[in-house]
Each structure stands twice: as C-alpha cells, then as structure tokens.
Design an enzyme around this catalytic site. Structure first.
Site, PDB file in Angstrom:
ATOM      1  N   GLY A  34       0.820  -1.215   0.000  1.00 47.84           N
ATOM      2  CA  GLY A  34       0.000   0.000   0.000  1.00 47.84           C
ATOM      3  C   GLY A  34       0.849   1.258   0.000  1.00 47.84           C
ATOM      4  O   GLY A  34       2.031   1.217  -0.356  1.00 47.84           O
ATOM      5  N   HIS A  40       4.272   1.809  -8.039  1.00 52.18           N
ATOM      6  CA  HIS A  40       3.297   0.720  -7.954  1.00 52.18           C
ATOM      7  C   HIS A  40       2.364   0.755  -9.166  1.00 52.18           C
ATOM      8  O   HIS A  40       2.032  -0.277  -9.747  1.00 52.18           O
ATOM      9  CB  HIS A  40       2.443   0.855  -6.690  1.00 52.18           C
ATOM     10  CG  HIS A  40       3.214   0.777  -5.400  1.00 52.18           C
ATOM     11  ND1 HIS A  40       3.358   1.848  -4.557  1.00 52.18           N
ATOM     12  CD2 HIS A  40       3.863  -0.256  -4.809  1.00 52.18           C
ATOM     13  CE1 HIS A  40       4.056   1.486  -3.501  1.00 52.18           C
ATOM     14  NE2 HIS A  40       4.388   0.217  -3.616  1.00 52.18           N
ATOM     15  N   ARG A 191       8.602   5.069   1.641  1.00 50.53           N
ATOM     16  CA  ARG A 191       9.339   5.626   2.782  1.00 50.53           C
ATOM     17  C   ARG A 191       9.896   7.027   2.494  1.00 50.53           C
ATOM     18  O   ARG A 191      10.372   7.688   3.417  1.00 50.53           O
ATOM     19  CB  ARG A 191      10.465   4.685   3.186  1.00 50.53           C
ATOM     20  CG  ARG A 191       9.950   3.403   3.849  1.00 50.53           C
ATOM     21  CD  ARG A 191      11.067   2.532   4.376  1.00 50.53           C
ATOM     22  NE  ARG A 191      10.573   1.460   5.230  1.00 50.53           N
ATOM     23  CZ  ARG A 191      10.507   0.162   4.868  1.00 50.53           C
ATOM     24  NH1 ARG A 191      10.892  -0.207   3.667  1.00 50.53           N
ATOM     25  NH2 ARG A 191      10.058  -0.734   5.717  1.00 50.53           N
TER      26      ARG A 191
HETATM   27  P1  AMP Z   1       6.107  -2.216  -1.495  1.00 51.55           P
HETATM   28  O1  AMP Z   1       4.721  -1.736  -1.400  1.00 51.55           O
HETATM   29  O2  AMP Z   1       7.138  -1.173  -1.218  1.00 51.55           O
HETATM   30  O3  AMP Z   1       6.347  -3.514  -0.776  1.00 51.55           O
HETATM   31  O4  AMP Z   1       6.335  -2.551  -3.020  1.00 51.55           O
HETATM   32  C1  AMP Z   1       5.431  -3.330  -3.762  1.00 51.55           C
HETATM   33  C2  AMP Z   1       6.013  -3.572  -5.117  1.00 51.55           C
HETATM   34  O5  AMP Z   1       6.258  -2.332  -5.756  1.00 51.55           O
HETATM   35  C3  AMP Z   1       7.371  -4.310  -5.057  1.00 51.55           C
HETATM   36  O6  AMP Z   1       7.421  -5.261  -6.104  1.00 51.55           O
HETATM   37  C4  AMP Z   1       8.346  -3.184  -5.269  1.00 51.55           C
HETATM   38  O7  AMP Z   1       9.558  -3.626  -5.841  1.00 51.55           O
HETATM   39  C5  AMP Z   1       7.585  -2.289  -6.222  1.00 51.55           C
HETATM   40  N1  AMP Z   1       8.099  -0.914  -6.201  1.00 51.55           N
HETATM   41  C6  AMP Z   1       8.327  -0.146  -5.116  1.00 51.55           C
HETATM   42  N2  AMP Z   1       8.861   1.037  -5.489  1.00 51.55           N
HETATM   43  C7  AMP Z   1       8.968   0.999  -6.841  1.00 51.55           C
HETATM   44  C8  AMP Z   1       9.463   1.919  -7.830  1.00 51.55           C
HETATM   45  N3  AMP Z   1       9.946   3.122  -7.497  1.00 51.55           N
HETATM   46  N4  AMP Z   1       9.421   1.548  -9.127  1.00 51.55           N
HETATM   47  C9  AMP Z   1       8.933   0.322  -9.480  1.00 51.55           C
HETATM   48  N5  AMP Z   1       8.461  -0.585  -8.605  1.00 51.55           N
HETATM   49  C10 AMP Z   1       8.478  -0.251  -7.299  1.00 51.55           C
END
Ligand code: AMP
Length: 287
Positions: A34, A40, A191
């Site tokens: 989220g 995302h 973050r």
């Molecule tokens: P998270 O919500 O941070 O656990 O991320 C969920 C998914 O989004 C994971 O597969 C991450 O690698 C991807 N993600 C997070 N930040 C980015 C970004 N800046 N560019 C592409 N994918 C991302």
C-alpha cells in the site's frame, strides 16, 4: 473501466477469481504494502497489459519487519490507494486483515536459504526474506495467478522470489517492472515521505553515485576500487551506508570483475532515520 472491488477475505477473493478462471481469463497479481505511488501504478499497468484480470494486494506484512523497525509507523492509506487504483484497470484490491493472513497459531515459514538471499539485505535485516517469502507464497497460493509483477527497485527481493518460485515449483511467471524515479533520480518509495527536506535534497546522491560507478566499471575500472569510492561519496552526501556492492545480477554472488556479469550495483543507506535502497545495472560493453 470499472471501480475495483475491495475484498478483505480469502473466500471473497477466491469466489471472484473462480469466475475469472471459468471465463478462461488470465490473472495477474501485483503484491504491495500500500501507500501506493507511481512506481506501484507502473507495475499495475504492466500487469494490465499482460492479463485480462488484475488483482492488487495491499498488506503490510508483519513478518518481514523486525521489532525495532517501522511496522507500526508504516503508512496505511487504503482509501487513497483505492482512489489511485480506480484510475487503472484493476479488478480486485485484496486487503486482508492480519488474522486473515496469519492465524493466531500460525507456525510455518518459507525460508530462503542462501542463494540470492545471502548477504546485502539479509545482513542488515536477517528476518526480512523469510517474511517476504512466506507472505508471497501465501499470496501466490491464495490468488494462483498466471503471473505476478515485482519491481526492480527491490532487486534482491525480485531475485529471491524468482528463485523461490523455481525451487518450489510454484508455477507462476514472475514479471519484473522497471524502477520509477523522481526527476532528480530518487527511486519512488513509500518511505520517501519520511524524509525531511534537507535529507530529501541529499537523497538523489544514491542513484547518481551508482550510475557513475556503473559507467566506470563498464569502462574497465577495478570493481573494488570503484565501490570503495562509491561508499565515500554516499557518506559525503550524509548517508550511513549499510552496503554498497557489485553483485552478479541474478545469483547475487559477489563479482570480482565485469566479465563475470551481468553485474548489478546495489545500495542500502540511511539518512535521518530513513533507510533507502536502490540498484542499477552495469552496462555491457566498454562504452
Ligand atoms: P512495497 O509496497 O514497497 O512492498 O512494493 C510493492 C512492489 O512495488 C514491489 O514489487 C516493489 O519492488 C515495487 N516498487 C516499489 N517502489 C517501486 C518503484 N519506485 N518503481 C517500481 N516498482 C516499485
């Protein structure tokens, strides 16, 4: 484009998916915690291009946080996440509660053992990949998608998930999505919102130094030397470095030179209490 349906339970999820399967539609899963941003949404768009039905999971997974980490503080923004996804071709937002994912007497973990999970994030966060592998396995079994999209932003996680899916014969395509960045190069991350203005200003140094180092290595500069000065440069920008390393892009084994590639440079560093990670490829060839 219709509003995504928000489901909170496995049974609602599974009856919706059963209908997709009956219609012989391909299903893609995009797992997230989220606090959605353009990174995302880029993964969601990639998924929409590859499957008729897209499920986005939103679950802040307690088992991948150590007790001293930011689990309680991690942003939870389901309403605005749902709003952001309403503009996309998403069918289901799966937002299970903690008890739906982890029964009170839950007692099984999937534990990546060496391979791409060795070192880097595991040194700084020894519990991390066990938590990720466990929740990703559960989500893959709950949704049973044809494909699941993971961001290259979390490069080591992507390799750990690919290896796990292969090792455990899970039978899903893992599709990588490129890292989405701010104009100044900072990788989008949930973050980043923790960063104070002066730290936000310093933060693009991570990507800049990685890129410069990748170019030097691709031109034949010795990896050890380049990575030592990368560490100094990142520290000079105000970071405390957890690691900045050159690794084989898939196995994540340490590499002595660019001929043993493909090589990926990976960094994790902390600034003002916020931990950021990033990675870039070392271009092939000498130019
Ligand atoms: P998270 O919500 O941070 O656990 O991320 C969920 C998914 O989004 C994971 O597969 C991450 O690698 C991807 N993600 C997070 N930040 C980015 C970004 N800046 N560019 C592409 N994918 C991302």
């Amino acid at each position: 484009m219709s509003q995504p349906r928000i489901v909170h339970t496995r049974s609602d999820l599974q009856s919706a998916i059963a209908a997709f399967r009956k219609a012989r539609e391909r299903v893609a899963l995009v797992p997230t915690m989220g606090a959605l941003h353009e990174g995302h949404l880029a993964l969601v768009r990639l998924a929409c291009g590859k499957a008729e039905r897209v499920v986005v999971s939103i679950f802040v997974n307690p088992t991948q946080f150590a007790p001293h980490e930011d689990f309680d503080k991690y942003p939870r923004t389901l309403d605005s996440d749902a709003e952001a996804l309403a503009g996309e071709n998403v069918d289901i937002i799966y937002a299970p509660g903690r008890e739906e994912m982890y029964a009170a007497d839950f007692s099984t973990r999937v534990l990546p053992d060496g391979g791409p999970a060795a070192g880097l994030e595991s040194d700084a966060r020894p519990h991390f990949f066990g938590g990720v592998a466990t929740v990703v396995t559960k989500l893959l079994l709950q949704v049973r998608p044809d494909l699941a999209v993971f961001g290259e932003k979390d490069w080591q996680q992507l390799q750990v998930v690919k290896r796990m899916v292969r090792d455990l014969d899970i039978g899903v395509d893992i599709v990588p999505g490129p890292t989405v960045r701010e104009k100044d190069g900072l990788a989008l991350s949930s973050r980043n919102r923790y960063l104070e203005p002066k730290h936000r200003e310093a933060a693009p140094a991570l990507h800049r130094v990685l890129n410069e180092s990748a170019v030097l290595i691709s031109r034949g500069a010795p990896i050890a030397q380049v990575m030592t000065s990368a560490r100094h440069e990142i520290e000079k920008a105000g970071f405390t470095v957890d690691y900045v390393e050159a690794r084989h892009a898939e196995t994540l084994a340490p590499v002595a030179d660019a001929h043993h590639g493909p090589v990926r440079l990976l960094v994790a560093a902390r600034i003002g209490g916020t931990r950021l990670i990033d990675n870039v490829p070392v271009p092939h060839g000498k130019d």
